[in-house]
Design a protein around this motif. Structure first.
Motif, PDB file in Angstrom:
ATOM      1  N   ASP A 175       5.901  -4.367   6.613  1.00 45.19           N
ATOM      2  CA  ASP A 175       4.977  -5.347   6.043  1.00 45.19           C
ATOM      3  C   ASP A 175       3.576  -4.998   6.533  1.00 45.19           C
ATOM      4  N   SER A 176       2.574  -5.245   5.712  1.00 45.15           N
ATOM      5  CA  SER A 176       1.210  -4.837   6.053  1.00 45.15           C
ATOM      6  C   SER A 176       0.525  -5.738   7.069  1.00 45.15           C
ATOM      7  N   ALA A 177       1.125  -6.865   7.424  1.00 43.16           N
ATOM      8  CA  ALA A 177       0.553  -7.817   8.394  1.00 43.16           C
ATOM      9  C   ALA A 177      -0.647  -8.557   7.825  1.00 43.16           C
ATOM     10  N   GLY A 178      -0.634  -8.792   6.530  1.00 49.57           N
ATOM     11  CA  GLY A 178      -1.777  -9.438   5.887  1.00 49.57           C
ATOM     12  C   GLY A 178      -2.146 -10.778   6.476  1.00 49.57           C
ATOM     13  N   PHE A 179      -1.167 -11.659   6.679  1.00 52.68           N
ATOM     14  CA  PHE A 179      -1.489 -12.979   7.222  1.00 52.68           C
ATOM     15  C   PHE A 179      -1.994 -12.869   8.656  1.00 52.68           C
ATOM     16  N   VAL A 180      -1.307 -12.097   9.486  1.00 57.48           N
ATOM     17  CA  VAL A 180      -1.734 -11.935  10.879  1.00 57.48           C
ATOM     18  C   VAL A 180      -3.136 -11.335  10.939  1.00 57.48           C
ATOM     19  N   ALA A 181      -3.392 -10.330  10.118  1.00 58.31           N
ATOM     20  CA  ALA A 181      -4.713  -9.699  10.113  1.00 58.31           C
ATOM     21  C   ALA A 181      -5.805 -10.706   9.751  1.00 58.31           C
ATOM     22  N   MET A 182      -5.536 -11.545   8.775  1.00 54.32           N
ATOM     23  CA  MET A 182      -6.544 -12.519   8.356  1.00 54.32           C
ATOM     24  C   MET A 182      -6.702 -13.626   9.397  1.00 54.32           C
ATOM     25  N   ALA A 183      -5.588 -14.146   9.906  1.00 58.76           N
ATOM     26  CA  ALA A 183      -5.634 -15.264  10.850  1.00 58.76           C
ATOM     27  C   ALA A 183      -6.167 -14.840  12.214  1.00 58.76           C
ATOM     28  N   ARG A 184      -5.775 -13.659  12.672  1.00 60.13           N
ATOM     29  CA  ARG A 184      -6.135 -13.236  14.030  1.00 60.13           C
ATOM     30  C   ARG A 184      -7.439 -12.449  14.069  1.00 60.13           C
ATOM     31  N   TYR A 185      -7.659 -11.582  13.063  1.00 62.46           N
ATOM     32  CA  TYR A 185      -8.801 -10.669  13.117  1.00 62.46           C
ATOM     33  C   TYR A 185      -9.847 -10.918  12.030  1.00 62.46           C
ATOM     34  N   ARG A 186      -9.575 -11.843  11.130  1.00 62.28           N
ATOM     35  CA  ARG A 186     -10.449 -12.153   9.975  1.00 62.28           C
ATOM     36  C   ARG A 186     -10.558 -10.978   9.007  1.00 62.28           C
ATOM     37  N   GLY A 187      -9.568 -10.141   8.983  1.00 70.57           N
ATOM     38  CA  GLY A 187      -9.512  -8.991   8.097  1.00 70.57           C
ATOM     39  C   GLY A 187      -8.650  -7.911   8.727  1.00 70.57           C
ATOM     40  N   PHE A 188      -8.342  -6.903   7.956  1.00 72.24           N
ATOM     41  CA  PHE A 188      -7.545  -5.810   8.505  1.00 72.24           C
ATOM     42  C   PHE A 188      -8.391  -5.030   9.506  1.00 72.24           C
ATOM     43  N   PRO A 189      -7.899  -4.872  10.743  1.00 66.19           N
ATOM     44  CA  PRO A 189      -8.656  -4.069  11.704  1.00 66.19           C
ATOM     45  C   PRO A 189      -8.495  -2.565  11.473  1.00 66.19           C
ATOM     46  N   TRP A 190      -7.561  -2.200  10.616  1.00 61.80           N
ATOM     47  CA  TRP A 190      -7.322  -0.786  10.295  1.00 61.80           C
ATOM     48  C   TRP A 190      -7.649  -0.553   8.829  1.00 61.80           C
ATOM     49  N   GLY A 191      -7.888   0.694   8.496  1.00 61.18           N
ATOM     50  CA  GLY A 191      -8.202   1.051   7.125  1.00 61.18           C
ATOM     51  C   GLY A 191      -6.954   1.367   6.309  1.00 61.18           C
ATOM     52  N   VAL A 192      -7.151   1.507   5.014  1.00 63.42           N
ATOM     53  CA  VAL A 192      -6.056   1.821   4.097  1.00 63.42           C
ATOM     54  C   VAL A 192      -5.403   3.151   4.473  1.00 63.42           C
ATOM     55  N   ARG A 193      -6.190   4.144   4.818  1.00 59.00           N
ATOM     56  CA  ARG A 193      -5.618   5.452   5.187  1.00 59.00           C
ATOM     57  C   ARG A 193      -4.833   5.356   6.498  1.00 59.00           C
ATOM     58  N   ASP A 194      -5.329   4.552   7.459  1.00 60.41           N
ATOM     59  CA  ASP A 194      -4.568   4.338   8.699  1.00 60.41           C
ATOM     60  C   ASP A 194      -3.193   3.768   8.363  1.00 60.41           C
ATOM     61  N   TYR A 195      -3.184   2.762   7.491  1.00 63.67           N
ATOM     62  CA  TYR A 195      -1.922   2.122   7.116  1.00 63.67           C
ATOM     63  C   TYR A 195      -0.998   3.123   6.403  1.00 63.67           C
ATOM     64  N   CYS A 196      -1.559   3.915   5.515  1.00 62.87           N
ATOM     65  CA  CYS A 196      -0.741   4.906   4.804  1.00 62.87           C
ATOM     66  C   CYS A 196      -0.180   5.961   5.755  1.00 62.87           C
ATOM     67  N   GLU A 197      -0.901   6.286   6.830  1.00 69.13           N
ATOM     68  CA  GLU A 197      -0.350   7.187   7.839  1.00 69.13           C
ATOM     69  C   GLU A 197       0.877   6.564   8.496  1.00 69.13           C
ATOM     70  N   LEU A 198       0.828   5.255   8.772  1.00 68.36           N
ATOM     71  CA  LEU A 198       1.992   4.564   9.326  1.00 68.36           C
ATOM     72  C   LEU A 198       3.140   4.576   8.324  1.00 68.36           C
TER      73      LEU A 198
END
Length: 174
Positions: A75-98
């Motif tokens: 899962d991309s952690a969308g809710f956690v990223a928004m609630a905890r960091y106010r956005g994704f702290p990583w980029g799309v390419r970082d996520y695709c590497e994972l």
């Protein structure tokens, strides 16, 4: 019937969501042969205390071989990223590497959640629906370019009409 047999015998595969990617919970899931859902946030590493970027996202864990042999979805952690960091702290390419780091059963696209604590009105939700579609296009293009598996589209909204709009905007076949 054992829980793992019940999970696999139902017409819907139920996954155990784990907050961590190591330790006793993963060991227990392995013993029970449970299908897992893991959050990208659980793989995130941060700069150590004292570093000028202390606490900021550094990279995703590279060695995740402890998950070998397990049925895992990402899962991309969308809710956690928004609630905890106010956005994704990583980029799309970082996520695709994972995504490319192992053979996931599936990996969800990065998405912009629409829960009331994140998007409190219709205008904010509509912007997030449109943003989810845009993220899907960006992430799918990056995944293709990087040679990783296609990402599972995520429909966002809060009201049924918003989910329908997201579906209508999402470039996926019916």
């Amino acid at each position: 019937m054992a829980p793992s047999a019940l999970l696999r015998s139902s017409p819907i595969l139920v996954r155990a969501g784990l907050p961590l990617v190591g330790g006793q919970m993963v060991a227990h899931a392995r013993r029970r042969r449970l299908p897992l859902l893991l959050s990208a946030n659980a793989f995130a590493t941060r700069y150590h205390r004292g570093h000028t970027k202390s606490g900021a996202f550094k990279a995703f864990k590279k060695d995740i071989s402890n998950l070998d042999g397990l049925d895992c979805a990402l899962d991309s952690a969308g809710f956690v990223a928004m609630a905890r960091y106010r956005g994704f702290p990583w980029g799309v390419r970082d996520y695709c590497e994972l995504v490319g780091a192992r053979a996931w059963s599936w990996a969800a696209q990065p998405d912009l959640c629409c829960e009331p604590e994140i998007a409190s009105d219709a205008a904010a939700r509509l912007l997030r629906v449109a943003g989810t579609v845009k993220l899907y296009l960006r992430a799918q293009a990056a995944a293709t370019e990087m040679g990783v598996m296609p990402l599972m589209p995520v429909l966002q909204g809060f009201l049924p009409a918003e989910y329908r709009l997201c579906f209508d905007l999402m470039p996926i076949a019916e």
